[in-house]
Write an enzyme that holds these catalytic residues in place. Sequence first.
Site, mmCIF file in Angstrom:
data_model
loop_
_atom_site.group_PDB
_atom_site.id
_atom_site.type_symbol
_atom_site.label_atom_id
_atom_site.label_comp_id
_atom_site.label_asym_id
_atom_site.label_seq_id
_atom_site.Cartn_x
_atom_site.Cartn_y
_atom_site.Cartn_z
ATOM 1 N N MET A 22 0.828 -1.291 0.167
ATOM 2 C CA MET A 22 -0.083 0.060 0.053
ATOM 3 C C MET A 22 0.812 1.125 -0.009
ATOM 4 O O MET A 22 0.383 2.409 0.019
ATOM 5 C CB MET A 22 -0.903 0.033 1.150
ATOM 6 C CG MET A 22 -0.181 0.069 2.530
ATOM 7 S SD MET A 22 -1.364 0.146 3.773
ATOM 8 C CE MET A 22 -1.997 1.622 3.648
ATOM 9 N N ALA A 23 2.066 1.259 -0.242
ATOM 10 C CA ALA A 23 3.021 2.307 -0.268
ATOM 11 C C ALA A 23 4.316 2.298 -1.077
ATOM 12 O O ALA A 23 4.591 0.864 -1.378
ATOM 13 C CB ALA A 23 3.529 2.578 1.295
ATOM 14 N N ASP A 134 1.969 -6.678 11.510
ATOM 15 C CA ASP A 134 2.611 -7.169 10.050
ATOM 16 C C ASP A 134 4.025 -7.511 10.429
ATOM 17 O O ASP A 134 5.101 -7.209 9.492
ATOM 18 C CB ASP A 134 2.538 -6.060 8.694
ATOM 19 C CG ASP A 134 2.706 -6.611 7.625
ATOM 20 O OD1 ASP A 134 2.660 -7.995 7.476
ATOM 21 O OD2 ASP A 134 3.029 -5.922 6.718
#
Length: 667
Positions: A22-23, A134
């Site tokens: 996501m980045a 995570d």
Amino acid sequence: MEIGTKIGGRYKVLALLGTGGMAHVYLARDLILDRDVAVKILRFDFQNNKEALRRFQREALSTTQLIHPNIVSVYDVDEDDGLQYIVMEYIEGTDLKEYIQQNGPTTPENAIHIMSQVLSAMALAHQNRIIHRDIKPQNLLINKENTIKVTDFGIAVALSHTSITQTNSLLGSVHYISPEQARGSVTTTKSDVYALGIVLYELLSGEVPFDGESAVSIALKHFQEEIPSVRQMNAAVPQALENVILKATAKEPADRYNTCEEMQRDLLTALNPSRLNEAVFIPEAMLHETKVLTPIQPATPVETKAVPIVEEPEEAEESKKNERQNKKKKSKRSILLIIFFILLAAFGALLAILWFNRPPEEVEVPNVVNQQEAAARTMLTDLNFVIGDVETEYNPDVAEGAVIRTNPEAGEMQAVESTIDLVISQGEEPVELPDYRGEKYADVRSELRSMGIKVEREDVYDDSDLNTIVSQSIAPETEVIPSETTFVLQVSLGKQTFTMEDMAGYSREEVERFTDEFGLDLTIESEYSADVAEGLVISQSLKPNSNFSAGDSVTVVISLGPAEPEIFIFSKAITIPYKAPTTPPRNDNGNSGNSQSESSSAEVEKNNHIVIYMSDLDHQMTEVFREFNITADTQVALNFRIREGETGAYRVERDGEVIMEEMNLKE
């Protein structure tokens, strides 16, 4: 994001470091503090998701509270034209995933060193009520000093709440997901503990415990299958260290470590001698398995009724008959009892015969693998085994002096006083290093790494070809132990290049100082210049801003100042006419003198007095060039020296009268 872009007017993007679920992460330069930083930018497909933005910002801001030597520092959290970004400490190194791929399974000592740092960092995070969610080797950075930095705190929160269906994004983390996360249950700090146990397993074995073709199949294994034994993958791992993994990765959170501090304390003592014979860890959930009990059936009630007894003669006779029968039964029981004891005695005798004629007692051969030879001998002789042949061989996975294997193998049943052969490790086999100078670095590095040797590179400028080895830290033909060796190779970057300065206007001294500093071969030439002052540089053979190396030649032209004009030399021949006097000579009294005086006056009267004036480089018209007398026409040569662009002139006077004059004379 284009290279060179300035984020927030402060961070100049230099390169793309990596891309995540996501980045995107970029290497940037902080233009204010003049340092390299890592800038993480939320992906465009998350920019308009309010929930993702809210969690991204909240978690990023909370991470700024975590100040720990093993946590990547967060310097700034901001937004630039709709782009959400986090500015973090830049770690020059690699992540733990790539470290494992390059080095394979690590030693128990190194695994404990690495995980102890991670656990210390996670303990602080949990104390601040931050759950990572995570944990995976890709989020654990390691530098050349073997220092760990935990990164990506809280980013998984936004992902897990807004994009659970993005299978491809989750695939990188599903290998470390806890059973409760896989079931969609509430995530706690013990979920991080589970992931840390998986990371420890991967460090020691070189691979993840659960793998599959899809993220779903891997997630199912986390809560359906028992974790494989790491000791089967790496024989150097003691049971106490495997127990740390088993406890951290227990299926039920209640069976795991309560805190990271507790796991760290257990990990740091895993290699203590006191824990050498530790039993395999079994979770409480497995000790209390549910048993199916057979239900007890209630007895059926029997209805009873009171019956009146009436004594009758016939019944009395029947009673006597029954009594006689009971006596006969007792007699039979006595006979049977006697027979039973006789048989029991015979059976006892048979057992005694069998006992004294039994085969030799058998004992299970203990597991003495990885035990030092002395300890292994003690364990075997305590069980009445006899030590047989002892051989040695090299083995990189078993410590020097420890047992590699036995014959018979551990677990086999053998009679007491049987012979057990031992194979003892000589440790890792040494290798001889050749002379690598002149070879390509990439090829040599691959060869050394395949041998298990750690390679470090030092770049130097040299005349050798680019990326060839110039020197090595260990002399050729030296024997080394691969796992204990760090081999430093100096690698050529080619000739060092510098940027040429514009030396226009430099003095000779400044030119010589510059060329001496950079090792240039200097040649100085001179020429006249009307534009550059004397002693200053007019031109140079190496152009300004061009690249050069030490030893290159450069020619510099220095001004002599304006050039001297050319001098022209020529002669002008003139004939000066003589003019005879027209009146007789007279004395002052108007009388003629004696003969001698008259003769002298006549001679003077016959002379013409000549004065010549000349203008050239050496003479001026205001000064007499020559002065003499003539008595006849006289030829004279006038030698002129004239500058280029100028003219000469002369004037001849005879007895005070100008008789010849000429201006603007040229060659």
